[in-house]
Design a protein around this motif. Sequence first.
Motif, PDB file in Angstrom:
ATOM      1  N   ASP A  21       0.869  -1.175   0.000  1.00 13.54           N
ATOM      2  CA  ASP A  21       0.000   0.000   0.000  1.00 13.54           C
ATOM      3  C   ASP A  21       0.906   1.226   0.000  1.00 13.54           C
ATOM      4  OD1 ASP A  21      -1.715   2.071   0.507  1.00 13.54           O
ATOM      5  OD2 ASP A  21      -2.345   1.384   2.490  1.00 13.54           O
ATOM      6  N   ASP A  22       0.893   1.931  -1.133  1.00 13.66           N
ATOM      7  CA  ASP A  22       1.832   3.051  -1.235  1.00 13.66           C
ATOM      8  C   ASP A  22       1.117   4.388  -1.089  1.00 13.66           C
ATOM      9  OD1 ASP A  22       0.516   3.211  -3.622  1.00 13.66           O
ATOM     10  OD2 ASP A  22       2.235   2.668  -4.866  1.00 13.66           O
ATOM     11  N   SER A  23      -0.025   4.388  -0.389  1.00 14.55           N
ATOM     12  CA  SER A  23      -0.816   5.630  -0.307  1.00 14.55           C
ATOM     13  C   SER A  23      -0.257   6.633   0.712  1.00 14.55           C
ATOM     14  CB  SER A  23      -2.273   5.294   0.033  1.00 14.55           C
ATOM     15  OG  SER A  23      -2.345   4.658   1.292  1.00 14.55           O
ATOM     16  N   ARG A  24       0.536   6.160   1.662  1.00 18.28           N
ATOM     17  CA  ARG A  24       1.031   7.086   2.682  1.00 18.28           C
ATOM     18  C   ARG A  24       2.326   7.744   2.196  1.00 18.28           C
ATOM     19  NH1 ARG A  24       0.781   5.602   9.081  1.00 18.28           N
ATOM     20  NH2 ARG A  24       1.424   7.650   9.799  1.00 18.28           N
ATOM     21  N   PRO A  25       2.451   9.070   2.366  1.00 17.02           N
ATOM     22  CA  PRO A  25       3.674   9.714   1.851  1.00 17.02           C
ATOM     23  C   PRO A  25       4.938   9.076   2.457  1.00 17.02           C
ATOM     24  CG  PRO A  25       2.057  11.367   2.497  1.00 17.02           C
ATOM     25  CD  PRO A  25       1.529  10.040   2.970  1.00 17.02           C
ATOM     26  N   ALA A  26       5.893   8.757   1.597  1.00 18.16           N
ATOM     27  CA  ALA A  26       7.125   8.115   2.041  1.00 18.16           C
ATOM     28  C   ALA A  26       7.875   9.009   3.031  1.00 18.16           C
ATOM     29  CB  ALA A  26       8.006   7.777   0.840  1.00 18.16           C
ATOM     30  N   GLU A  27       7.805  10.327   2.819  1.00 18.99           N
ATOM     31  CA  GLU A  27       8.478  11.280   3.716  1.00 18.99           C
ATOM     32  C   GLU A  27       7.934  11.148   5.141  1.00 18.99           C
ATOM     33  OE1 GLU A  27      10.830  13.560   3.365  1.00 18.99           O
ATOM     34  OE2 GLU A  27      10.999  14.031   1.226  1.00 18.99           O
ATOM     35  N   GLU A  28       6.612  10.916   5.237  1.00 20.23           N
ATOM     36  CA  GLU A  28       5.977  10.818   6.552  1.00 20.23           C
ATOM     37  C   GLU A  28       6.445   9.553   7.269  1.00 20.23           C
ATOM     38  OE1 GLU A  28       1.696  11.708   6.454  1.00 20.23           O
ATOM     39  OE2 GLU A  28       1.440   9.924   7.711  1.00 20.23           O
ATOM     40  N   VAL A  29       6.442   8.433   6.545  1.00 15.72           N
ATOM     41  CA  VAL A  29       6.880   7.160   7.127  1.00 15.72           C
ATOM     42  C   VAL A  29       8.339   7.277   7.589  1.00 15.72           C
ATOM     43  CG1 VAL A  29       7.321   4.709   6.650  1.00 15.72           C
ATOM     44  CG2 VAL A  29       5.264   5.818   5.718  1.00 15.72           C
ATOM     45  N   ALA A  30       9.192   7.790   6.703  1.00 14.81           N
ATOM     46  CA  ALA A  30      10.618   7.913   7.035  1.00 14.81           C
ATOM     47  C   ALA A  30      10.824   8.892   8.189  1.00 14.81           C
ATOM     48  CB  ALA A  30      11.411   8.359   5.801  1.00 14.81           C
ATOM     49  N   GLY A  31       9.993   9.924   8.270  1.00 15.39           N
ATOM     50  CA  GLY A  31      10.122  10.906   9.351  1.00 15.39           C
ATOM     51  C   GLY A  31       9.793  10.301  10.710  1.00 15.39           C
ATOM     52  N   ILE A  32       8.736   9.502  10.772  1.00 12.30           N
ATOM     53  CA  ILE A  32       8.348   8.881  12.045  1.00 12.30           C
ATOM     54  C   ILE A  32       9.449   7.936  12.537  1.00 12.30           C
ATOM     55  CG2 ILE A  32       6.728   7.238  13.107  1.00 12.30           C
ATOM     56  CD1 ILE A  32       4.539   8.461  11.275  1.00 12.30           C
ATOM     57  N   VAL A  33       9.958   7.126  11.624  1.00 16.18           N
ATOM     58  CA  VAL A  33      11.016   6.185  11.999  1.00 16.18           C
ATOM     59  C   VAL A  33      12.269   6.937  12.410  1.00 16.18           C
ATOM     60  CG1 VAL A  33      12.532   4.356  11.170  1.00 16.18           C
ATOM     61  CG2 VAL A  33      10.133   4.378  10.510  1.00 16.18           C
ATOM     62  N   ASN A  34      12.583   8.018  11.685  1.00 18.28           N
ATOM     63  CA  ASN A  34      13.814   8.725  12.008  1.00 18.28           C
ATOM     64  C   ASN A  34      13.729   9.413  13.367  1.00 18.28           C
ATOM     65  OD1 ASN A  34      16.139  11.114  10.961  1.00 18.28           O
ATOM     66  ND2 ASN A  34      16.476   8.932  10.690  1.00 18.28           N
ATOM     67  N   GLY A  35      12.510   9.811  13.767  1.00 15.95           N
ATOM     68  CA  GLY A  35      12.346  10.347  15.112  1.00 15.95           C
ATOM     69  C   GLY A  35      12.744   9.305  16.150  1.00 15.95           C
ATOM     70  N   LEU A  36      12.293   8.082  15.923  1.00 13.60           N
ATOM     71  CA  LEU A  36      12.627   6.975  16.822  1.00 13.60           C
ATOM     72  C   LEU A  36      14.146   6.753  16.852  1.00 13.60           C
ATOM     73  CD1 LEU A  36      10.805   3.486  16.584  1.00 13.60           C
ATOM     74  CD2 LEU A  36      13.123   3.756  17.398  1.00 13.60           C
ATOM     75  N   ILE A  37      14.756   6.735  15.686  1.00 15.01           N
ATOM     76  CA  ILE A  37      16.202   6.472  15.610  1.00 15.01           C
ATOM     77  C   ILE A  37      16.996   7.638  16.195  1.00 15.01           C
ATOM     78  CG2 ILE A  37      18.139   6.163  14.003  1.00 15.01           C
ATOM     79  CD1 ILE A  37      16.294   4.494  12.260  1.00 15.01           C
ATOM     80  N   GLU A  38      16.581   8.858  15.890  1.00 18.43           N
ATOM     81  CA  GLU A  38      17.321  10.023  16.386  1.00 18.43           C
ATOM     82  C   GLU A  38      17.347  10.035  17.919  1.00 18.43           C
ATOM     83  OE1 GLU A  38      16.008  13.818  14.934  1.00 18.43           O
ATOM     84  OE2 GLU A  38      17.909  14.731  15.547  1.00 18.43           O
ATOM     85  N   ARG A  39      16.156   9.886  18.526  1.00  8.77           N
ATOM     86  CA  ARG A  39      16.133   9.845  19.994  1.00  8.77           C
ATOM     87  C   ARG A  39      16.790   8.575  20.514  1.00  8.77           C
ATOM     88  NH1 ARG A  39      11.120  12.066  18.688  1.00  8.77           N
ATOM     89  NH2 ARG A  39      10.200   9.987  18.698  1.00  8.77           N
ATOM     90  N   GLY A  40      16.602   7.478  19.747  1.00 13.68           N
ATOM     91  CA  GLY A  40      17.076   6.168  20.210  1.00 13.68           C
ATOM     92  C   GLY A  40      18.579   6.029  20.260  1.00 13.68           C
ATOM     93  N   ILE A  41      19.278   6.514  19.218  1.00 17.06           N
ATOM     94  CA  ILE A  41      20.731   6.333  19.204  1.00 17.06           C
ATOM     95  C   ILE A  41      21.487   7.620  18.887  1.00 17.06           C
ATOM     96  CG2 ILE A  41      20.635   3.860  18.619  1.00 17.06           C
ATOM     97  CD1 ILE A  41      21.383   4.651  15.720  1.00 17.06           C
ATOM     98  N   GLY A  42      20.759   8.714  18.664  1.00 16.17           N
ATOM     99  CA  GLY A  42      21.439   9.970  18.340  1.00 16.17           C
ATOM    100  C   GLY A  42      22.275  10.505  19.496  1.00 16.17           C
ATOM    101  N   ALA A  43      23.148  11.454  19.199  1.00 11.41           N
ATOM    102  CA  ALA A  43      24.072  11.973  20.218  1.00 11.41           C
ATOM    103  C   ALA A  43      23.330  12.686  21.343  1.00 11.41           C
ATOM    104  CB  ALA A  43      25.062  12.930  19.566  1.00 11.41           C
TER     105      ALA A  43
END
Lengths: 205, 205
Positions: free
Chosen positions: A179-201
């Motif tokens: 299902d490609d209806s959700r903007p890819a930028e939105e999906v990548a942004g949510i995950v990157n929030g998790l990664i940034e807080r999760g392992i970011g400096a």
Amino acid sequence: MAQSGDERDKAPRTARGERTRRALLAAAAEEFGEKGFHEGSISGITRRAGCALGSFYTYFDTKDDIFRALVADMSGQVRDYVAPRIAQARDGIDAERLGLLSFLEFARGHKEIYRIIDEAEFVDQAAYRNHYESTAARILVRLQEAAARGEVGAEPDEVHAWAIMGMNVFLGLRFGVWDDSRPAEEVAGIVNGLIERGIGASGRD
Amino acid sequence: MAQSGDERDKAPRTARGERTRRALLAAAAEEFGEKGFHEGSISGITRRAGCALGSFYTYFDTKDDIFRALVADMSGQVRDYVAPRIAQARDGIDAERLGLLSFLEFARGHKEIYRIIDEAEFVDQAAYRNHYESTAARILVRLQEAAARGEVGAEPDEVHAWAIMGMNVFLGLRFGVWDDSRPAEEVAGIVNGLIERGIGASGRD
């Protein structure tokens, strides 16, 4: 040198030969993506490529052989699509955002990639492992380089690399192929929030 | 009611029947796990189960039918193994640690699970999607309940659920099935650090 199936024996020697080999790989992606490995056939591949059966045997030995080449080729295509996008990242965390974003784009444009790489688990286990091991290894190197620059606070571990790859694979399946209806930028942004807080400096104690 | 293959027609009516059906499913897990769906056979399954060919047809119609039942059964086994462990969690973040930890244990004890569920992508796409969609839906509900208790700071999104499931699937493959030498507690701990900082209540601005 006389070994049967020696790759050098079948490597194209001319630009025209290289085009024919590429046409056969593209046709194999269609054939196996649509029918699967077991139902797919060499004659189906040459028909799709619009070339004679003899041309197939100029470049490949067997159905297994072109399937193995196709897995390596798709693995390389993903890598080559994602790499220049990652190179434009602001930092190591942004690199992972661009990695997922460009992978989602790639999956949306190449929906057959899952069927082909996943079927390698059954047809060619070594090619399957190699695809994921080399992908995870590239992620780990990126994280280590980012940690050296002070952009990743956690000590990069193989576990982080496999976790990030696993997220990307399943998000690509769900939000790229199914299902490609959700903007890819939105999906990548949510995950990157998790990664940034999760392992970011900044997320570290 | 007269529909061919109606599940009620073949459901065991006695405890002995239920044992035979379970023995056939366990034998099918071995047969398909070892040989794959295409090479696996009904006679191979009944031989492993030590029962007559007729018993197979008392409970299943076809090879596809028992494969579909096996995917649903393994999906349920994972869920039933993981659920009581998660129920003992301190909070919503710890629940995800225990989810991965117990999944790693399950994968180490049932290394055939990947081959079987992954092959469903080719043999029974609906069973494959259902396994992952229902797993992700359970994760999302857990995150939403944890957010309602103030234990998750991020707004739970389907993207988080698929990201967590994807991590777990690939970590289970790498550190459960392919190489189980690394302590499962250590793998789950590293990932949970990422998740705790990534979406936990304290990790938020």
